[in-house]
Design a protein around this motif. Structure first.
Motif, PDB file in Angstrom:
ATOM      1  N   ARG A 131       0.833  -1.195   0.000  1.00 30.64           N
ATOM      2  CA  ARG A 131       0.000   0.000   0.000  1.00 30.64           C
ATOM      3  C   ARG A 131       0.866   1.242   0.000  1.00 30.64           C
ATOM      4  NH1 ARG A 131      -3.299   2.698   3.724  1.00 30.64           N
ATOM      5  NH2 ARG A 131      -1.991   4.440   3.045  1.00 30.64           N
ATOM      6  N   LYS A 137      -3.137  12.147  -1.227  1.00 24.72           N
ATOM      7  CA  LYS A 137      -3.550  11.990   0.163  1.00 24.72           C
ATOM      8  C   LYS A 137      -4.722  12.903   0.520  1.00 24.72           C
ATOM      9  CE  LYS A 137      -2.238   9.592   2.515  1.00 24.72           C
ATOM     10  NZ  LYS A 137      -2.643   8.154   2.602  1.00 24.72           N
ATOM     11  N   PRO A 138      -5.792  12.323   1.047  1.00 28.81           N
ATOM     12  CA  PRO A 138      -6.905  13.160   1.522  1.00 28.81           C
ATOM     13  C   PRO A 138      -6.566  13.672   2.928  1.00 28.81           C
ATOM     14  CG  PRO A 138      -7.440  10.826   1.784  1.00 28.81           C
ATOM     15  CD  PRO A 138      -6.037  10.901   1.282  1.00 28.81           C
ATOM     16  N   GLU A 180      -4.783   5.058  -3.380  1.00 28.21           N
ATOM     17  CA  GLU A 180      -6.088   5.740  -3.386  1.00 28.21           C
ATOM     18  C   GLU A 180      -6.254   6.632  -4.608  1.00 28.21           C
ATOM     19  OE1 GLU A 180      -7.256   7.585   0.294  1.00 28.21           O
ATOM     20  OE2 GLU A 180      -8.899   8.686  -0.673  1.00 28.21           O
ATOM     21  N   GLN A 224      -7.988   2.126  -4.497  1.00 27.86           N
ATOM     22  CA  GLN A 224      -8.572   2.333  -3.175  1.00 27.86           C
ATOM     23  C   GLN A 224      -9.486   3.546  -3.227  1.00 27.86           C
ATOM     24  OE1 GLN A 224      -5.825   2.105   0.090  1.00 27.86           O
ATOM     25  NE2 GLN A 224      -6.800   3.764   1.220  1.00 27.86           N
ATOM     26  N   GLY A 238     -11.134   5.934  -0.650  1.00 31.38           N
ATOM     27  CA  GLY A 238     -10.938   6.231   0.762  1.00 31.38           C
ATOM     28  C   GLY A 238     -12.237   6.500   1.494  1.00 31.38           C
ATOM     29  N   ALA A 239     -12.102   6.474   2.819  1.00 28.88           N
ATOM     30  CA  ALA A 239     -13.267   6.656   3.682  1.00 28.88           C
ATOM     31  C   ALA A 239     -13.999   7.963   3.368  1.00 28.88           C
ATOM     32  CB  ALA A 239     -12.803   6.649   5.130  1.00 28.88           C
ATOM     33  N   ARG A 240     -13.223   9.014   3.136  1.00 31.04           N
ATOM     34  CA  ARG A 240     -13.859  10.315   2.874  1.00 31.04           C
ATOM     35  C   ARG A 240     -14.562  10.352   1.530  1.00 31.04           C
ATOM     36  NH1 ARG A 240      -9.426  10.236   5.266  1.00 31.04           N
ATOM     37  NH2 ARG A 240      -8.919  11.409   7.125  1.00 31.04           N
ATOM     38  N   LYS A 265     -13.376   1.684   1.240  1.00 26.33           N
ATOM     39  CA  LYS A 265     -13.342   1.870   2.695  1.00 26.33           C
ATOM     40  C   LYS A 265     -14.645   2.468   3.194  1.00 26.33           C
ATOM     41  CE  LYS A 265      -8.645   2.074   4.009  1.00 26.33           C
ATOM     42  NZ  LYS A 265      -7.735   2.897   4.822  1.00 26.33           N
ATOM     43  N   ARG A 290     -12.725   0.463   8.529  1.00 29.57           N
ATOM     44  CA  ARG A 290     -11.538   1.238   8.922  1.00 29.57           C
ATOM     45  C   ARG A 290     -11.814   2.194  10.088  1.00 29.57           C
ATOM     46  NH1 ARG A 290     -12.224   6.250   9.383  1.00 29.57           N
ATOM     47  NH2 ARG A 290     -10.307   6.989   8.409  1.00 29.57           N
ATOM     48  N   HIS A 335      -5.902   2.799  10.598  1.00 29.31           N
ATOM     49  CA  HIS A 335      -6.792   3.958  10.674  1.00 29.31           C
ATOM     50  C   HIS A 335      -7.917   3.684  11.681  1.00 29.31           C
ATOM     51  CE1 HIS A 335      -4.690   4.618   6.866  1.00 29.31           C
ATOM     52  NE2 HIS A 335      -4.815   5.887   7.184  1.00 29.31           N
ATOM     53  N   GLU A 384      -0.471  -0.008   8.169  1.00 32.14           N
ATOM     54  CA  GLU A 384       0.549   0.990   7.836  1.00 32.14           C
ATOM     55  C   GLU A 384       1.858   0.674   8.544  1.00 32.14           C
ATOM     56  OE1 GLU A 384      -2.048   4.769   6.325  1.00 32.14           O
ATOM     57  OE2 GLU A 384      -1.169   4.940   8.307  1.00 32.14           O
TER      58      GLU A 384
HETATM   59  C1  PEP Z   1      -5.324   5.542   3.777  1.00 35.25           C
HETATM   60  O1  PEP Z   1      -5.496   4.319   3.708  1.00 35.25           O
HETATM   61  O2  PEP Z   1      -4.230   6.064   3.592  1.00 35.25           O
HETATM   62  C2  PEP Z   1      -6.438   6.418   4.160  1.00 35.25           C
HETATM   63  C3  PEP Z   1      -6.391   7.725   3.955  1.00 35.25           C
HETATM   64  O3  PEP Z   1      -7.440   5.752   4.751  1.00 35.25           O
HETATM   65  P1  PEP Z   1      -8.945   6.208   5.090  1.00 35.25           P
HETATM   66  O4  PEP Z   1      -9.563   6.617   3.789  1.00 35.25           O
HETATM   67  O5  PEP Z   1      -9.540   4.998   5.696  1.00 35.25           O
HETATM   68  O6  PEP Z   1      -8.849   7.359   6.065  1.00 35.25           O
END
Ligand code: PEP
Ligand code: MN
Length: 342
Positions: free
Chosen positions: A130, A135-136, A168, A186, A188-190, A211, A241, A277, A303
């Motif tokens: 991964r 990055k969010p 992601e 991926q 992401g959660a957001r 996620k 997550r 997470h 991670e």
């Molecule tokens: C990630 O896996 O790096 C991540 C940002 O995860 P999540 O979307 O679950 O916060």
């Protein structure tokens, strides 16, 4: 209700069934599958009218089977597909009987950092690498990822090591570019309810690692998966997550371990867990990863950073290489004991 058309059904027969549904003042939803087309009726149907509608639609040419689905999500449900979904990506199988370990840093920071991470992941016995290129981040001033340069590094390191790669994708416009560089997309959660992104990711036909949103109910989570499945993309992995916590004193999120068996009971899709997470605390990752396997998860995302103190994101939840290797070893042993392949 779902009407499963026969594999040989013609477009005219499909349209005739759709018209019959519209004639009942209902909305047909055509869901192209790999072998055959399914037509869903997303409207909630009065119990009393079901047998009549079933009989009416069953009589149409090209109809294979009429099924009653009681959940809001249909293609993701166990009612629609009793058999679990199992698929393999570059030798790594996702589904019952298998446990996959995804490891790597939160963010791709440089070629050297990522290549070293990959070697550590591989030597620990994990198959999947991964690392975020996009990055969010909660703050726009935090490290946003190496972006396109990060994608190139992931591709190069994936090719060099033979590991399965996952990263992601944050926007629908980027799906094609990200899909060219990695094996798994991926979401992401957001982004769990970024519907245009779900649709575009579904269209790409790449395996999707979805996620759960921090505030999403199980139904909302499975409806997000439904968006991807509805594009004919059946390779979806669900990932618990962590959800919004009552108390942030000790954990970043509340790792909803009960979501794992709940998802397995209600959906046929592979289910994984992200205790990194999920807890946000490095020392809690190992117990929650093992608990995830016991709860029935088909794998974990963890991670790990070559030097967590220097990580550009999520250092406090990253395992050191030593702790990661120890945990992977324990998970592999535990899986053997349970008769699960890693
Ligand atoms: C990630 O896996 O790096 C991540 C940002 O995860 P999540 O979307 O679950 O916060
Ligand atoms: Mn992270």
């Amino acid at each position: 209700m779902i009407i499963l058309m026969k594999a040989e059904a013609t477009p005219e027969q499909i349209e005739a069934v759709c018209q019959a549904i519209r004639d009942q003042s209902l909305e047909p939803l055509v869901m192209p599958g790999q072998g055959s087309v399914a037509i869903g009726i997303p409207n909630s149907l009065d119990q009393r009218n079901r047998p009549q509608l079933d009989a009416l639609l069953s009589a149409y040419d090209g109809v294979g089977r009429v099924m009653h689905v009681s959940r809001a999500y249909k293609l993701a449900s166990r009612e629609f597909q009793r058999e679990p979904t199992v698929f393999t990506i570059k030798g790594a199988t996702f589904g019952p009987g298998y446990f996959q370990i995804m490891g790597g840093p939160c963010s791709v920071e440089s070629y050297d950092q990522y290549r070293l991470s990959a070697d550590l992941v591989k030597s620990a016995g994990a198959r999947i690498l991964r690392g975020g290129a996009f990055k969010p981040r909660t703050s726009p001033y935090s490290f946003q990822g190496l972006q396109e340069e990060g994608l190139k590094i992931i591709k190069q390191v994936g090719d060099e090591t033979g590991l399965v790669t996952i990263t992601e994708v944050m926007s629908s416009e980027m799906v094609d570019a990200v899909a060219e560089h990695v094996d798994i997309l991926q979401i992401g959660a957001r982004s769990m309810q970024n519907f245009p992104l779900l649709i575009e990711a579904g269209r790409s036909q790449k395996p999707i690692f979805l996620k759960r949103g921090p505030s999403a109910t199980i139904d909302e989570f499975l409806l997000a998966a439904e968006y991807v499945l509805n594009q004919g993309n059946k390779n979806v992995i669900l990932c618990e997550r962590g959800i919004v916590p009552l108390d942030r004193t000790y954990t970043r999120n509340t790792f909803d371990i009960s979501a794992i068996p709940v998802l397995l009971e209600n959906s046929h899709l592979p289910v994984m867990a992200d205790p990194s997470h999920g807890t946000g605390v490095a020392k809690l990752v190992a117990p929650m990863a093992k608990a995830s396997m016991i709860a029935g998860a088909h794998g974990v995302m963890i991670e790990m950073h070559p030097n967590p103190k220097a990580a550009l994101s999520d250092g406090s939840q990253a395992l050191t290489p030593e702790r990661f290797a120890a945990l992977a070893g324990e998970l592999i042993e535990l899986a053997k004991f349970l008769g699960i392949q890693t």
